[in-house]
Design a protein around this motif. Sequence first.
Motif, PDB file in Angstrom:
ATOM      1  N   GLN A 328       0.808  -1.215   0.000  1.00 33.78           N
ATOM      2  CA  GLN A 328       0.000   0.000   0.000  1.00 33.78           C
ATOM      3  C   GLN A 328       0.841   1.266   0.000  1.00 33.78           C
ATOM      4  O   GLN A 328       0.429   2.295  -0.526  1.00 33.78           O
ATOM      5  CB  GLN A 328      -0.945   0.004   1.202  1.00 33.78           C
ATOM      6  CG  GLN A 328      -2.019  -1.073   1.137  1.00 33.78           C
ATOM      7  CD  GLN A 328      -2.944  -1.030   2.330  1.00 33.78           C
ATOM      8  OE1 GLN A 328      -2.506  -0.966   3.477  1.00 33.78           O
ATOM      9  NE2 GLN A 328      -4.243  -1.045   2.073  1.00 33.78           N
ATOM     10  N   ASP A 329       2.022   1.210   0.589  1.00 32.61           N
ATOM     11  CA  ASP A 329       2.853   2.405   0.719  1.00 32.61           C
ATOM     12  C   ASP A 329       3.833   2.584  -0.437  1.00 32.61           C
ATOM     13  O   ASP A 329       4.510   3.615  -0.526  1.00 32.61           O
ATOM     14  CB  ASP A 329       3.645   2.358   2.035  1.00 32.61           C
ATOM     15  CG  ASP A 329       2.743   2.348   3.251  1.00 32.61           C
ATOM     16  OD1 ASP A 329       1.624   2.896   3.145  1.00 32.61           O
ATOM     17  OD2 ASP A 329       3.141   1.795   4.284  1.00 32.61           O
ATOM     18  N   GLY A 330       3.924   1.579  -1.301  1.00 31.81           N
ATOM     19  CA  GLY A 330       4.846   1.674  -2.421  1.00 31.81           C
ATOM     20  C   GLY A 330       6.299   1.584  -2.021  1.00 31.81           C
ATOM     21  O   GLY A 330       7.181   1.999  -2.786  1.00 31.81           O
ATOM     22  N   ASP A 331       6.571   1.006  -0.838  1.00 25.98           N
ATOM     23  CA  ASP A 331       7.952   0.922  -0.367  1.00 25.98           C
ATOM     24  C   ASP A 331       8.560  -0.457  -0.581  1.00 25.98           C
ATOM     25  O   ASP A 331       9.671  -0.738  -0.114  1.00 25.98           O
ATOM     26  CB  ASP A 331       8.030   1.290   1.114  1.00 25.98           C
ATOM     27  CG  ASP A 331       7.164   0.391   1.990  1.00 25.98           C
ATOM     28  OD1 ASP A 331       6.533  -0.552   1.459  1.00 25.98           O
ATOM     29  OD2 ASP A 331       7.115   0.630   3.214  1.00 25.98           O
ATOM     30  N   GLY A 332       7.831  -1.331  -1.273  1.00 27.89           N
ATOM     31  CA  GLY A 332       8.337  -2.671  -1.528  1.00 27.89           C
ATOM     32  C   GLY A 332       7.960  -3.685  -0.480  1.00 27.89           C
ATOM     33  O   GLY A 332       8.182  -4.887  -0.666  1.00 27.89           O
TER      34      GLY A 332
END
Length: 673
Positions: A328-332
């Motif tokens: 959801q956060d796009g941080d992997g």
Amino acid sequence: MPLRLTVLAALALGAALPAAAQRVLPYPVTPPPQFERAVANGTRSPTGAPGPNYWQNGADYDIDARLDEATQTLVATGTITYHNNSPDALPYLVLKLRQNVHAPGVPRNRPVAVTGGLALSRLAVGGADLRDVTVAETPGSYSGSVEPGTYAVNGTVLTLGLPAPLAPGDSVALDVAWSYPVPPATGTYRQGTDGEVTYIGYWYPQVAVYDDVMGWHTDPYLGNGEHYMDFGRYAVDFDVPAGWLAWGTGRLANADEVLTEQTRGRLAEALTSDDVVHVITEDERGRATQPGTDGRLVWRFEADRVRDVALATSDAYVWDATHADVDQDGDGDDEAVLINALYRPAGERPMEAPWERSAEFSRFSIEHLSDLIFPYPWPHMTAVEGVITGGMEYPMMTLIGGDRSAPSLFGVTYHEIGHMWFPMIVGTNEKAYTWMDEGLTSFDTNEGVAAFFDGSSEARPAIDAWDRARQSHYALAGTGEAVAPMRHNDLFPIGGGTREVDAVQGGARVVASYSTPAVLLHALRGLYGEPAFYDAYREYARRWEYKHAYPYDFFNTVENRLGEDLDWAWTPTLFDTWTVDQAVASVQSEGGAVVVTVEDQGRAPMPAPVRVTYADGRVEDQTVPVETWLSGATTAALRFAPGEVARVEIDPGQFLPDVDRTDNVYPAEPADL
């Protein structure tokens, strides 16, 4: 000047065209003046992206609701804080009272139970009660002609004259109190009660959309179409009997106050376990909540950036839970999205389906759609059984009923969850452009069915999701009964059609809104390839998440990313009912080459991919470009390498919506007996 405009100009001037050019050509997409003004004002752009001056209004809703289970009456009070982010001063507001579709004498385009509708007991601005000036007919109630300090109700639309115009950048608070009888399941379509399950939908006064293109959207709710809604913040207290389960859009903010320690522990387990956790079993029903006060509990749900809120409650439900892994956060790193399935045990629910697999189906749907479009952003996804015979989506919630096989339950689950992206996040006007949510979601659903039912196990037998027999577009295409998708939902014909569907819904509406746009997108994906197509598709979704997209934003974005004008695809299929019909006219050996002549027998022009397979196993592919047909031609010759031809086929990938594939192959294949 584009080629097709050159030809159209010549026709308009009466100029003669060559004999080969005597065909009807697609007309260009022409946005309405209101949209063109929005582009000129900088709120929209020719590339399909929101303009630098884009703005959007919205509201915050703080609501206390109580369900009287004995009478199935919902009683509520609330404060609506409306934010005017537009450059316009607003002398009046428009509210939607959708439960009034059940009121006596209200116009409807499908039958519903007449239960009385929504009764307002208070409407106030700044603490001052407004005066109700409603009469049997209220002329001008849609145009804002009500006097300051008054309001008028016309069916499902309320117009409220503000004491003073709401200036740009300002907000206004409305105090509201209302009640209504929850309609019976036999007299409603998207919410209601069957005596055991109560699903609360379209249940509160909601401020209508005021947007940068059309201003106020005042369409009445007639029962058949769905809605256009702003995004906002919601805080809802839902008062139900202790022992009943409740769930709603948003985060359950007081789980420790309503759920037992054991129930909370199982929910925590569901967020880490790869298995489906039985949060509440059949024998535990009625004992999974706190005792409450005077036999009642208040469940609090909070949500931000959602366009609506739904609630579900029952004392008959069991509860399964698992989680979906979504970055959801796009941080992997993946976050755990809670997946809930609320349903009555087998033998107790009125219609049977393998609901024991609902949590599994929902988990796959969230993860697959997150990869297909963009990550699911919310804390939970909940599938609720009961009340209706179809499926209906609300933010973070689905309502599903009907007798279903496993593939059927998976398909409707994926479809309703797919609506979390279109239109729950990419906000479109479902009433005016139903295809923008139903058509795109139908395309996604076919992709999901193909991915899940991949033949990997007995529980996931292989299904060809794009098989023509599964696409109702072909049932009406070319019959004269099809209707163009770019039609307002309330204006589709009732009944009719050759497809066996609900006569009230109408075959033409279902085909135009669901299947036809889906097969068009499937064709574009095949023509341009998956990487280019999905780049454009995802860019549209990213540009318009939590915003209001119009069809022209979609068209412009896809064309912007693909680098081509696609009016030849949009107008014949979405604005009209033209069909694709290509044929192999002849295959001949001429001058040291194999010459394949393709004939375009339909009105809708599309590129014609042609494959020649030789007797020695060689394969050669060529394509008749769409520009050939746009030049006015109806036939085209392709020259292939010499050799003994074993087979010639137009559209070997079978992604074009050709209405007659029997003439797409040479030598002709025997007809099925």
